[in-house]
Each structure stands twice: as structure tokens, then as C-alpha cells.
Design a protein around this motif. Sequence first.
Motif, PDB file in Angstrom:
ATOM      1  N   ASN A   1       0.820  -1.216   0.000  1.00 49.49           N
ATOM      2  CA  ASN A   1       0.000   0.000   0.000  1.00 49.49           C
ATOM      3  C   ASN A   1       0.852   1.264   0.000  1.00 49.49           C
ATOM      4  O   ASN A   1       0.507   2.252  -0.646  1.00 49.49           O
ATOM      5  CB  ASN A   1      -0.918  -0.024   1.226  1.00 49.49           C
ATOM      6  CG  ASN A   1      -1.684  -1.327   1.324  1.00 49.49           C
ATOM      7  OD1 ASN A   1      -2.528  -1.629   0.496  1.00 49.49           O
ATOM      8  ND2 ASN A   1      -1.375  -2.129   2.332  1.00 49.49           N
TER       9      ASN A   1
ATOM     10  N   SER B   1      -4.297  -7.060   1.409  1.00 49.28           N
ATOM     11  CA  SER B   1      -4.069  -5.932   0.503  1.00 49.28           C
ATOM     12  C   SER B   1      -4.300  -6.347  -0.943  1.00 49.28           C
ATOM     13  O   SER B   1      -4.944  -5.628  -1.718  1.00 49.28           O
ATOM     14  CB  SER B   1      -2.651  -5.392   0.679  1.00 49.28           C
ATOM     15  OG  SER B   1      -2.444  -4.906   1.986  1.00 49.28           O
TER      16      SER B   1
ATOM     17  N   ASN C   1      -8.046  -6.925  -1.499  1.00 52.21           N
ATOM     18  CA  ASN C   1      -8.774  -5.656  -1.611  1.00 52.21           C
ATOM     19  C   ASN C   1      -8.544  -5.003  -2.968  1.00 52.21           C
ATOM     20  O   ASN C   1      -9.469  -4.440  -3.567  1.00 52.21           O
ATOM     21  CB  ASN C   1      -8.357  -4.708  -0.493  1.00 52.21           C
ATOM     22  CG  ASN C   1      -8.974  -5.068   0.842  1.00 52.21           C
ATOM     23  OD1 ASN C   1      -9.992  -5.761   0.901  1.00 52.21           O
ATOM     24  ND2 ASN C   1      -8.369  -4.619   1.917  1.00 52.21           N
TER      25      ASN C   1
ATOM     26  N   SER D   1      -6.358  -0.514   3.402  1.00 50.38           N
ATOM     27  CA  SER D   1      -5.452  -1.632   3.660  1.00 50.38           C
ATOM     28  C   SER D   1      -4.291  -1.228   4.563  1.00 50.38           C
ATOM     29  O   SER D   1      -3.871  -2.005   5.424  1.00 50.38           O
ATOM     30  CB  SER D   1      -4.914  -2.179   2.333  1.00 50.38           C
ATOM     31  OG  SER D   1      -5.966  -2.692   1.539  1.00 50.38           O
TER      32      SER D   1
ATOM     33  N   THR E   1     -13.602  -5.275   7.525  1.00 54.22           N
ATOM     34  CA  THR E   1     -12.162  -5.416   7.748  1.00 54.22           C
ATOM     35  C   THR E   1     -11.665  -4.409   8.774  1.00 54.22           C
ATOM     36  O   THR E   1     -10.910  -4.755   9.692  1.00 54.22           O
ATOM     37  CB  THR E   1     -11.400  -5.224   6.427  1.00 54.22           C
ATOM     38  OG1 THR E   1     -11.898  -6.144   5.459  1.00 54.22           O
ATOM     39  CG2 THR E   1      -9.919  -5.464   6.621  1.00 54.22           C
TER      40      THR E   1
END
Length: 371
Positions: free
Chosen positions: A11, A120, A123, A186, A291
Amino acid sequence: MIEDLPIISINVKILKFWSFILVHNWRRYISLIPSIFLNITQFLDMYFSNEPIDSIIRNVYFLVLWFNTVIRALFLIANRRKFEIFMENLEYMYYEIKKDGEKPIVSLLDEMTKTARRLSIFNLFLGVLVSTGFVLYPLFSNERALPFGITIPGVDKYAEPAYGIIYTWQVIITPMGCCMYIPFTSIVVGYMMFGTVASHYLQHRLRRLRERGDTDKIVMMKIVWCIQYHWRLMRYTTKLNDLVTYIALLEFLTFGATICALLFLLNIVKTFEEMFIVSTYILMIIMQLFTLYWYADELSVQSLRMAVAAYDSSWLDFKVPARKALVLIILRTQKPLMLKVGNVYPMTMQTFQSVLNAAYSFFTILRRMYV
């Protein structure tokens, strides 16, 4: 390097590429300016709209999603240095646990890092899937449509060549918006997951205050270290809360209403393709909220278990000063390390359930009114 820290590296690298953190270059404006312009035209479209209810609900969803995306990006830019300092502290604490070499905790950290990376990637995959649904939706429409409803004064958006230009523009900025929105969630989850590991680490150290050969002085030094580490965890959670609390409040207020509206839309659409796309929209919102609230709740739960870990130590063998210090730890750890929505509501699974319950309740009211 912060971007090489495994638990958040994916990220951080995406956000760095688009110049929201760590660097400042032209990519920031390439993604942000068109997104802001799109969001403004979406608000104009809502104001002047005379479309059917299903189109209005769909456009409201996109408006909320892009508004949250733009706000996240602007918030990152405005607080870039705070995020960077926080990540520098995270990097130090991460490698501190690695260096300590406690096998159960290092194994847990490695497993949590793998989970964070998988999450991550998932997502991002979900974001790509939903974004594909955004841009393909007009292909299943009975009439000429755009991925996102907009109004540009003086421009007929459905006439050529304006329609082709606007459609192409929206297709191009959609993946940019995905990269502005998904990594923020994330990376925050990565922060929460590390906080959970750090709580386990302190629990582990508390249970092992006296080992074979330890003198009373060594035990007291370990207790002092635990007090200091808990203070660091409290600061870590406080700083994290400052970074996410108002973004969480914005989503708390908007996504609950959006889920309600999308459930209503799911009830009135007629084709399978439309049902599938709307279901994907709902899934994306629920997954994002779940999440965040799951790992925020886990951080709170694990912080409360520190008091149990302190009590589980061999405190009966300690001298009176060590017992008094241990009581101080137990008292301090009975207050959970908690993230809050707008510094008001705790980010727990109970709050998440309340959001879903409220959304479903309003949906049933809308459905009865519509019928």
C-alpha cells in the motif's frame, strides 16, 4: 525504508507512486484534479437530476464513493508528515520485535504480515472487480448511460462526441480512484494488525517476568520495561486514532445510508446483470467496513488480555515493590486500547453490527413505502 516494511509495503508503494506520501510530484495532480472535477459534476447531477429512482440511487452511491476517495486523498496530503512519522515509529517497533527473537511472537508477526499482504492483494482485486463493473454497467443498460452520472453545464453528455470523450475520461480515472481508495483502507488495517501483534508481545513478556536465575532486581527491571512498552502502545493507538477517526466517521455516516439505498435498488432492478453489479457494490462496502472494524475490535480485545497476562505471571514470588508495580500494570491495562469513530463511538464489531442493523431497518421502511 518505510516502503520496504512488509506489513504495509504494497500500500505504501502504491500511495508513494501516486505521490500522496513520501514524495511530491506531478502524479498527484494527474489523479486528484480529474477526480475532484468528477465529484463536483456528480453533485451537480444530483441537484439537476430528473432520472428514475434506480438511476438516482446508483448515482448517489458513486457520488459517495468518489467523495470518500477524494477526501481520503486530500486527508493524506494534508497529514502526510503525520503518516510518515507514524510509519517510522511502526518500522522501529516492527524490527524491535524481530530483533528480540521471541519465537512465538516473531512467528505471529510473520503470519500477520502474510495476512496483511494477502488482504491488501484481495482488496485490490476486489477494487478491480468492482471498477470493472462500474465501467461495464453502461453496456448492459437499455439506454445510453455513463459509468458515473455527471452534469457539465452547457454540455449534452449523451451527444457525440461529448459522450465518447466523457466515457473514455471516466474509464481512465476509475483505476486511479481505486488506487486512491483501496490502499488507504489496507494500510490502516496493517497498522491495526501490528498493534494486535504488539499487544501479544507485551502479554508474552508479562507472563515471563520471572525466569530461572532472575534476581528481584531483574524482575523489577522487566516490570518497568512492560510499563514503558504499554505506554508506547497507548501512544501508538492514540496516534493511529487521530489519523483514522474522522475518516471512519465520514464512512460511518455515509456508508450506512448507502447500504440501505443499494438494498432498495437490489429490490427493484430487473435483470440478472444489474443484480450482480449492485450486489458487488454492496459487497465492497461491507468488506471495507468489516475489515476495519474487525481488526480494530481485535486490537481492543488483545489489549484487555494484558491484565490477565500480568495476573498469570508468578507474582506470588515477587517482592512487595514488584507486586505494587504489577498492580499498576493491571490497573492501566484494564482500560482497552480503543479506536473510535469520530472520537465518539468505539470501532468494534458491535458498532459494525449496529450499522448493518440500522441500514436494514431503513431498507424495510423504504420497501414498504415503495410497495
